[in-house]
Design an enzyme around this catalytic site. Structure first.
Site, short mmCIF file in Angstrom:
data_model
loop_
_atom_site.label_atom_id
_atom_site.label_comp_id
_atom_site.label_asym_id
_atom_site.label_seq_id
_atom_site.Cartn_x
_atom_site.Cartn_y
_atom_site.Cartn_z
N TYR A 32 0.62 -1.20 0.00
CA TYR A 32 -0.53 -0.08 0.02
C TYR A 32 0.76 1.38 0.44
CZ TYR A 32 -3.35 -3.89 1.64
OH TYR A 32 -3.82 -4.58 2.14
N TRP A 38 -8.95 6.16 6.62
CA TRP A 38 -8.54 5.83 7.32
C TRP A 38 -7.29 4.93 8.62
CZ3 TRP A 38 -12.12 1.11 9.66
CH2 TRP A 38 -11.78 -0.21 9.41
N ASP A 179 -12.99 -4.54 3.18
CA ASP A 179 -12.75 -5.20 1.94
C ASP A 179 -13.76 -6.38 1.28
OD1 ASP A 179 -11.32 -3.00 1.84
OD2 ASP A 179 -9.90 -3.85 0.31
N TRP A 372 -10.22 -10.15 5.50
CA TRP A 372 -11.70 -9.53 6.60
C TRP A 372 -12.26 -11.36 6.77
CZ3 TRP A 372 -11.52 -5.37 9.22
CH2 TRP A 372 -10.07 -5.00 8.55
N GLU A 415 -0.69 -6.60 8.96
CA GLU A 415 -1.40 -6.94 8.70
C GLU A 415 -2.16 -6.47 9.29
OE1 GLU A 415 -2.42 -6.53 4.50
OE2 GLU A 415 -4.07 -5.65 4.68
C1 2M8 Z 1 -7.31 -2.77 2.21
O1 2M8 Z 1 -7.60 -1.75 1.20
C2 2M8 Z 1 -7.05 -1.62 -0.32
C3 2M8 Z 1 -8.58 -0.71 -0.60
O2 2M8 Z 1 -8.76 0.36 -0.33
C4 2M8 Z 1 -6.99 -2.82 -0.44
O3 2M8 Z 1 -7.07 -3.85 -0.59
O4 2M8 Z 1 -5.88 -2.46 -1.21
C5 2M8 Z 1 -8.74 -2.47 3.24
O5 2M8 Z 1 -7.59 -3.62 4.41
C6 2M8 Z 1 -9.01 -0.88 4.35
O6 2M8 Z 1 -9.43 -0.66 4.82
C7 2M8 Z 1 -7.58 -0.31 4.75
O7 2M8 Z 1 -7.21 0.60 4.05
C8 2M8 Z 1 -6.60 -0.62 3.24
C9 2M8 Z 1 -5.02 0.42 3.37
O8 2M8 Z 1 -4.31 -0.73 5.16
O9 2M8 Z 1 -6.10 -2.14 2.46
#
Ligand code: 2M8
Length: 445
Positions: A32, A38, A179, A372, A415
């Site tokens: 990420y 959030w 998600d 999730w 995570e």
């Molecule tokens: C996850 O979400 C992103 C999409 O927004 C992904 O899977 O690519 C989720 O766990 C989300 O809650 C979180 O904000 C994000 C970044 O940690 O990852």
């Protein structure tokens, strides 16, 4: 500082330092590489214990991406991330060219949103600075950010709740933050995927096994929903009229109630008008009523509601405890806590720690490693811990904090975690996991 977890605070602070991009923090080093909404709120809660000024900038840099409608986008992009490092980059969303409401500068954004933890974080930053030399500065930060937070909550109360139900409508599972939860399976199964060009999955390069991430069929639907939103040029009214995925999300709505409680306190601190305070108070009352209406007597949980089919989404997940997060449980509080600490959730046989799993292990769709669908997320544990503390459940809160810290001490700032073995899953060095560890460690001091 806590003596029970030696070296942990420094390690967590180091993760946040390494993920610091200068004024904002990437959610994780590789998986990420951008600023998530959030995540940033949780990150600023941890940063407050290190540097309140830097914590404040975490929120203001995010809010620089706020749309003119008040929406806070779920991703504010990192212009330096290597192209293709995250599947849906800024060019895919094309937010500023498709919608006049998006801001194109200084960094492009996505067009979805995520649960509004931000007002909770803003108040936390102020509270941490109370009684220190930074207090005046933190108060002026609150005064500056208040209007933006109010616009954000107003957007959620209007564009995302035209029914005036007190519940927020989401357009995509990504907006829930949970998600891949089985919460969305039924609503997603009604989405018919049209023609889409083939696409690569960079996320699968950063985890050990594909089972830790969404499946191909799920991703197709995720991408198709984004395509439909783009075709509507992200126009809320059009989306509301035609989108195949419109769901009242109880966890999002509960976080909004908790955030409105925080915003009301911010409004008091910055001496906002009586009119503003009445407005926020009204949102809180409506939120409680909305959540109350979603309670399912048989399951003893709150259920999301599919606006397309008109049906509740009957599955036992962590979201069912939404009234605990919002403080809406009233006389049902005891029952909800009993269920949370029963074998159907945190006290399931064989669980390594007594922590809330994302999905009930008694559900057929539970999977202990899948995204999730079973694992434990430290930030969700933090939300429960905060609610327990606010409700005066000190002993339970202390146990939850200790178990969470043990989990993080054993597995690192992952995570998420497999509930039976405690194995760390998903990304390493996830910023929000480090941030809540910092807050927990400091809380004992
Ligand atoms: C996850 O979400 C992103 C999409 O927004 C992904 O899977 O690519 C989720 O766990 C989300 O809650 C979180 O904000 C994000 C970044 O940690 O990852």
């Amino acid at each position: 500082m806590s003596d029970s977890f030696p070296g942990m605070f420094e390690k967590a602070a180091e993760v946040l330092r390494r993920n610091d991009m200068g004024g904002w923090t990437r959610a994780a080093p590789d998986l990420y590489p951008h600023q998530w909404s959030w995540d940033s709120a949780f990150i600023s809660i941890g940063l407050a214990r290190l540097d309140t000024r830097r914590a404040a900038s975490e929120l203001t840099t995010l809010l620089d991406g706020q749309w003119t409608t008040g929406k806070v986008p779920h991703i504010v992009f990192n212009p330096e991330a290597p192209p293709g490092s995250y599947l849906l980059g800024p060019e895919h969303w094309a937010s500023a060219s498709l919608s006049k409401n998006a801001v194109g500068t200084p960094r492009p954004t996505s067009a979805l949103c995520q649960p509004p933890v931000h007002a909770i974080a803003a108040l936390h930053i102020f509270e941490v600075s109370r009684g220190t030399v930074d207090e005046d500065e933190a108060l002026s930060f609150l005064s500056n950010i208040y209007g933006r937070l109010l616009r954000w909550h107003r957007y959620l109360a209007t564009a995302r709740d035209p029914e005036g139900s007190g519940l927020v409508t989401i357009y995509h599972p990504w907006e829930s933050g949970t998600d891949n939860s089985p919460r969305w399976d039924v609503a997603l199964s009604n989405v018919r995927v049209g023609e889409m060009p083939p696409y690569a999955r960079p996320d699968l390069e950063f985890v050990d096994e594909p089972s830790e991430r969404p499946t191909a069929a799920e991703y197709d639907r995720f991408l198709w929903l984004v395509d439909l939103l783009k075709r509507a040029r992200y126009d809320e009214v059009k989306v509301y009229g035609s989108h195949p995925f419109l769901v009242k999300d109880v966890l999002f709505s509960a976080i909004l109630v908790a955030a409105n409680e925080a915003l009301l306190e911010v409004a008091r601190l910055v001496k906002a008008s009586d009119k503003d305070r009445e407005l926020i108070g009204g949102w809180i009352d409506l939120g409680h009523r909305g959540l109350d209406a979603c309670y399912d007597e048989n399951l003893g949980l709150c259920l999301d509601h599919d606006l397309r089919s008109g049906e509740p989404l009957r599955v036992r997940t962590i979201a069912g405890f939404a009234p605990l997060i919002s403080g809406s449980a009233g006389p049902r509080r005891r029952e909800l806590l009993r269920l949370l600490y029963s074998r159907a959730f945190a006290s399931h046989d064989g669980f390594r720690w007594q922590l809330p799993p994302s999905t009930s292990p008694e559900e057929a769709r539970f999977h202990p490693r899948a995204y999730w669908r079973g694992p434990v997320w430290p930030v969700i544990s933090w939300l429960f811990w905060r609610s327990l503390k606010l409700a005066g459940e000190d002993e339970r809160a202390a146990d939850l904090r200790r178990a969470s810290l043990e989990q993080l001490a054993t597995g690192g700032f992952a995570e998420y975690f497999e509930p039976f073995t405690g194995e760390p899953l998903g990304s390493d060095d996830q910023s929000w996991s480090a941030a809540v560890a910092i807050d927990w460690l400091t809380d004992e001091a």
